[in-house]
Write a protein that holds these residues in place. Structure first.
Motif, mmCIF file in Angstrom:
data_model
loop_
_atom_site.group_PDB
_atom_site.id
_atom_site.type_symbol
_atom_site.label_atom_id
_atom_site.label_comp_id
_atom_site.label_asym_id
_atom_site.label_seq_id
_atom_site.Cartn_x
_atom_site.Cartn_y
_atom_site.Cartn_z
ATOM 1 N N GLN A 3 0.889 -1.175 0.034
ATOM 2 C CA GLN A 3 -0.072 -0.070 0.035
ATOM 3 C C GLN A 3 0.795 1.225 0.074
ATOM 4 O OE1 GLN A 3 -2.980 -1.344 3.322
ATOM 5 N NE2 GLN A 3 -3.990 0.021 1.978
ATOM 6 N N LEU A 4 0.321 2.453 -0.558
ATOM 7 C CA LEU A 4 1.262 3.501 -0.576
ATOM 8 C C LEU A 4 1.272 4.357 0.698
ATOM 9 C CD1 LEU A 4 -0.079 3.093 -3.741
ATOM 10 C CD2 LEU A 4 0.348 5.508 -3.765
ATOM 11 N N ALA A 5 2.181 4.946 1.044
ATOM 12 C CA ALA A 5 2.347 5.648 2.154
ATOM 13 C C ALA A 5 1.381 6.940 2.093
ATOM 14 C CB ALA A 5 3.796 6.356 2.316
ATOM 15 N N GLY A 6 0.955 7.647 3.012
ATOM 16 C CA GLY A 6 -0.128 8.705 3.136
ATOM 17 C C GLY A 6 0.353 9.851 2.093
ATOM 18 N N LEU A 7 1.810 10.070 2.237
ATOM 19 C CA LEU A 7 2.207 11.280 1.497
ATOM 20 C C LEU A 7 1.973 10.903 -0.203
ATOM 21 C CD1 LEU A 7 3.083 14.296 1.132
ATOM 22 C CD2 LEU A 7 5.480 13.414 1.409
ATOM 23 N N ASP A 8 2.574 9.643 -0.372
ATOM 24 C CA ASP A 8 2.255 9.285 -1.816
ATOM 25 C C ASP A 8 1.022 9.387 -2.365
ATOM 26 O OD1 ASP A 8 5.214 9.039 -2.078
ATOM 27 O OD2 ASP A 8 5.207 6.754 -1.355
ATOM 28 N N ASN A 70 -5.963 4.031 1.331
ATOM 29 C CA ASN A 70 -4.838 4.165 0.159
ATOM 30 C C ASN A 70 -4.839 2.815 -0.714
ATOM 31 O OD1 ASN A 70 -4.237 6.415 1.447
ATOM 32 N ND2 ASN A 70 -2.355 5.762 2.399
ATOM 33 N N PRO A 71 -4.707 3.026 -2.072
ATOM 34 C CA PRO A 71 -4.557 2.159 -2.945
ATOM 35 C C PRO A 71 -3.361 1.414 -2.957
ATOM 36 C CG PRO A 71 -4.058 3.926 -4.196
ATOM 37 C CD PRO A 71 -4.444 4.391 -2.695
ATOM 38 N N GLY A 72 -3.015 0.082 -3.430
ATOM 39 C CA GLY A 72 -1.576 -0.513 -3.306
ATOM 40 C C GLY A 72 -0.906 -0.501 -4.718
ATOM 41 N N TRP A 73 0.295 -1.135 -4.510
ATOM 42 C CA TRP A 73 1.034 -1.351 -5.890
ATOM 43 C C TRP A 73 1.176 -2.791 -6.226
ATOM 44 C CZ3 TRP A 73 1.624 2.866 -8.649
ATOM 45 C CH2 TRP A 73 1.939 3.992 -8.182
ATOM 46 N N THR A 337 14.876 4.444 -2.883
ATOM 47 C CA THR A 337 13.526 3.978 -2.639
ATOM 48 C C THR A 337 12.507 4.899 -3.605
ATOM 49 O OG1 THR A 337 13.761 3.450 -0.456
ATOM 50 C CG2 THR A 337 11.580 3.364 -1.360
ATOM 51 N N SER A 338 11.722 4.356 -4.588
ATOM 52 C CA SER A 338 11.030 5.098 -5.481
ATOM 53 C C SER A 338 9.521 5.450 -4.871
ATOM 54 C CB SER A 338 10.469 4.260 -6.410
ATOM 55 O OG SER A 338 11.610 4.061 -7.327
ATOM 56 N N ASN A 339 9.839 6.546 -3.884
ATOM 57 C CA ASN A 339 8.534 7.112 -3.033
ATOM 58 C C ASN A 339 8.983 8.663 -2.824
ATOM 59 O OD1 ASN A 339 10.510 6.969 -1.123
ATOM 60 N ND2 ASN A 339 9.021 5.927 0.213
ATOM 61 N N VAL A 377 12.883 20.564 12.405
ATOM 62 C CA VAL A 377 11.636 20.503 12.105
ATOM 63 C C VAL A 377 11.341 19.282 11.267
ATOM 64 C CG1 VAL A 377 9.683 21.794 10.869
ATOM 65 C CG2 VAL A 377 10.917 22.971 12.525
ATOM 66 N N LYS A 378 12.306 18.780 10.522
ATOM 67 C CA LYS A 378 12.368 17.844 9.505
ATOM 68 C C LYS A 378 11.700 16.546 10.229
ATOM 69 C CE LYS A 378 15.548 17.006 6.619
ATOM 70 N NZ LYS A 378 17.079 16.938 5.860
ATOM 71 N N SER A 379 12.349 16.402 11.336
ATOM 72 C CA SER A 379 11.934 15.072 11.865
ATOM 73 C C SER A 379 10.365 15.047 12.299
ATOM 74 C CB SER A 379 12.744 14.751 13.160
ATOM 75 O OG SER A 379 12.515 15.801 14.125
ATOM 76 N N LEU A 380 9.809 16.182 12.309
ATOM 77 C CA LEU A 380 8.479 16.303 12.708
ATOM 78 C C LEU A 380 7.374 16.076 11.646
ATOM 79 C CD1 LEU A 380 8.357 19.386 15.038
ATOM 80 C CD2 LEU A 380 8.668 17.238 15.561
ATOM 81 N N MET A 381 7.999 15.957 10.320
ATOM 82 C CA MET A 381 7.078 16.134 9.156
ATOM 83 C C MET A 381 6.938 14.539 8.710
ATOM 84 S SD MET A 381 6.766 19.066 8.654
ATOM 85 C CE MET A 381 7.589 20.592 8.693
ATOM 86 N N PRO A 382 5.728 13.948 8.904
ATOM 87 C CA PRO A 382 5.127 12.890 8.746
ATOM 88 C C PRO A 382 5.228 12.427 7.233
ATOM 89 C CG PRO A 382 3.398 13.462 9.293
ATOM 90 C CD PRO A 382 4.609 14.650 9.417
ATOM 91 N N THR A 383 5.544 11.362 6.641
ATOM 92 C CA THR A 383 5.392 10.888 5.213
ATOM 93 C C THR A 383 4.485 9.806 5.062
ATOM 94 O OG1 THR A 383 7.224 9.333 5.344
ATOM 95 C CG2 THR A 383 7.885 11.493 4.493
ATOM 96 N N ASP A 384 4.252 9.412 6.325
ATOM 97 C CA ASP A 384 2.878 8.227 6.402
ATOM 98 C C ASP A 384 1.998 8.427 7.411
ATOM 99 O OD1 ASP A 384 1.502 6.017 5.305
ATOM 100 O OD2 ASP A 384 2.974 4.578 6.297
#
Length: 535
Positions: A3-8, A70-73, A337-339, A377-384
């Motif tokens: 499944q895709l991560a939230g940001l993707d 989220n959809p999946g690959w 990684t391709s994300n 701040v970078k560590s506070l930004m979720p990608t999923d």
């Protein structure tokens, strides 16, 4: 299935006909002198051999039941006749025709029933200065599958260091496990992913709270003591707004608040305007080192200077500085990684300053202040993050946002996007053809109708200007102003240090000493490639 991560997945939900979410590039390619083949067929064969090493190009979307998550690959074999297509241009076409083609093709959404990529090969181009045969390539890759750095990693697999393609060892592809989980299995996978994402987010909250507490303490401490410049820099970085600039020992501070409204801060149409421009990287590096600036500082200064020229002519030029939204990569070194692994920062371009020396100092100070804060701040930004029900909400919200022209009604946070992606510094080849240019083609969004993406390639700085066709049809003119701003950068003299007069002693206590800013370095002139468009 993965499944895709939230940001993707967000790039899928936000996509509309007015706001396509694919990235790519326009490449001018030069064929060998003795070439007599069919380049489109040769490129298809080249990609067929490389596909085993390109999992991001061998997968398609599988939608979850009822669109709840989220959809999946899942694995898919791309039909290369559909993914690599020929576009015949009128004989002796040039850069203007290529830019127009990119503007026309960019709004066309990728087919979600297939792997999310497509290559357009342009034939009919005018030969090179010595009669070399040329073709061009416009690539499209969906941002849900790759970000800028991931696209560079893909290019390393697709491209070669010489005209003779390197041998690729055939590797076995994965089996055909294409969505055979069934409805119940897919629902279980969706629920499992939601639980994992929620647990991961919960585990990160104490650490995030600690970082925020530390930042707040640092700010309170800096407000209690330290110089006025330090206090202002901390405050402006914390609110992610315009920053303090130190110019010749004096402080120039732009006002707090939202960014000024410009012609770029509108809802998008379904049209695009595109232009590319190349700057010599060696000259840019020589100049920026003399001024103590980074490559990113130099890029922001040049783009800011071009925008100031453009808005001075076409108006209005805001009295406040334009603000650029600048993507910041969160990708660890060596991660291919391709994300998508990126977040956004805000940078002041100093466009309200007529003096280029003051503008450069403003950009450098803005950049330094933002870097100091982004480290934390970078560590506070979720990608999923959990996505239960989000697909419905985001898709409906994206459609409503565009139709209701919400961008014209909300305060402006940023005026445009400026992205700088490091690239290879040596010539590369694709299916035997030498790649001459690498102009990025990126995403414009509602409220940010201009995207400027920069990538280094073979000792050049290739810049792609992508804009809404109604908000900014004159991208070729803006490209000419980029070259003019670069020449201004080269001609900029080193600022001399002007010591401030001794402070006048007050009756109640001794006077305090003021800090004197550092001098900036001296440029060398050079002539970049001239454009046909008049500025």
């Amino acid at each position: 299935m993965k499944q895709l991560a939230g940001l993707d997945a967000s790039f899928l939900y936000l996509e509309t006909p007015q706001m396509p979410m694919h990235v790519g590039a326009l490449h001018l390619l030069e064929l060998p002198a003795d070439y007599a083949g069919d380049y489109v067929e040769d490129l298809r064969e080249h990609m067929r051999l490389r596909l085993p090493l390109l999992p991001a190009l061998r997968r398609k979307l599988l939608t979850m039941p009822l669109g709840l998550s989220n959809p999946g690959w899942v694995d898919a074999d791309p039909d290369l006749a559909e993914h690599i297509v020929e576009v015949e241009l009128p004989p002796d076409s040039g850069m203007a025709e290529l830019e127009a083609q990119v503007g026309a093709l960019h709004p066309v959404l990728l087919d979600r029933s297939r792997p999310l990529w497509k290559f357009h090969v342009f034939t009919g181009l005018a030969p090179g200065p010595e009669g070399q045969c040329r073709v061009a390539l416009y690539t499209q890759l969906h941002h849900a599958a790759v970000d800028g750095q991931a696209a560079v990693a893909l290019a390393q697999v697709i491209l070669d260091l010489g005209p003779e393609p390197r041998a690729i060892e055939a590797t076995a592809t994965r089996g055909n496990k294409r969505g055979r989980l069934g409805t119940v299995g897919l629902l279980r996978a969706a629920v499992a992913q939601q639980w994992q994402q929620t647990a991961k987010l919960a585990r990160s909250l104490p650490g995030a709270a600690g970082i925020l507490g530390s930042m707040a303490a640092d700010y309170v401490g800096s407000a209690a003591g330290g110089s006025a410049v330090d206090k202002l820099r901390t405050l402006l970085a914390d609110v992610a707004a315009q920053t303090t600039a130190v110019v010749r020992g004096k402080t120039a501070v732009s006002s707090l608040g939202p960014a000024p409204r410009t012609r770029f801060n509108v809802s998008l149409s379904a049209t695009r305007s595109f232009a590319g421009v190349t700057l010599p990287l060696a000259e840019l590096n020589r100049t920026r080192k003399r001024h103590g600036a980074s490559v990113n500082d130099a890029v922001l200064f040049v783009i800011g200077g071009a925008l100031r020229r453009f808005l001075t002519r076409h108006g209005p030029l805001p009295r406040k500085s334009l603000i650029a939204a600048v993507p910041v990569s969160m990708r660890a070194a060596g991660d291919t990684t391709s994300n998508t692994q990126a977040t956004m920062s805000l940078m002041s371009l100093g466009t309200h300053l007529a003096d280029p020396a003051q503008r450069l100092a403003h950009v450098i100070a803005s950049s330094q202040a933002m870097k100091a804060q982004m480290g934390q701040v970078k560590s506070l930004m979720p990608t999923d993050f959990p996505a239960l029900g989000i697909p419905w909400l985001m898709q409906a919200g994206a459609m409503l946002y565009g139709r209701a022209k919400v961008a014209e009604k909300l305060p402006v946070v940023a005026n445009l996007v400026i992205s700088n992606v490091p690239g290879p510094q040596l010539p590369l080849y694709l299916a035997g053809a030498r790649m001459l240019t690498n102009y990025p083609t990126s995403i414009a969004v509602h409220g940010l109708a201009l995207n400027v993406t920069v990538q280094t390639y073979n000792q050049s700085l290739d810049i792609g200007l992508m804009a809404c066709g109604e908000a900014l049809p004159q991208t070729s003119e803006l490209a000419a102003y980029v070259e003019a701003a670069f020449m201004e950068f080269q001609a900029l003299p080193v600022a001399a240090v002007e010591p401030e007069p001794a402070p006048v002693a007050k009756k109640r206590g001794p006077a305090k000493k003021k800090a004197v800013s550092k001098a900036t370095p001296k440029p060398r002139a050079s002539t970049p490639r001239k454009r046909a468009a008049a500025g």
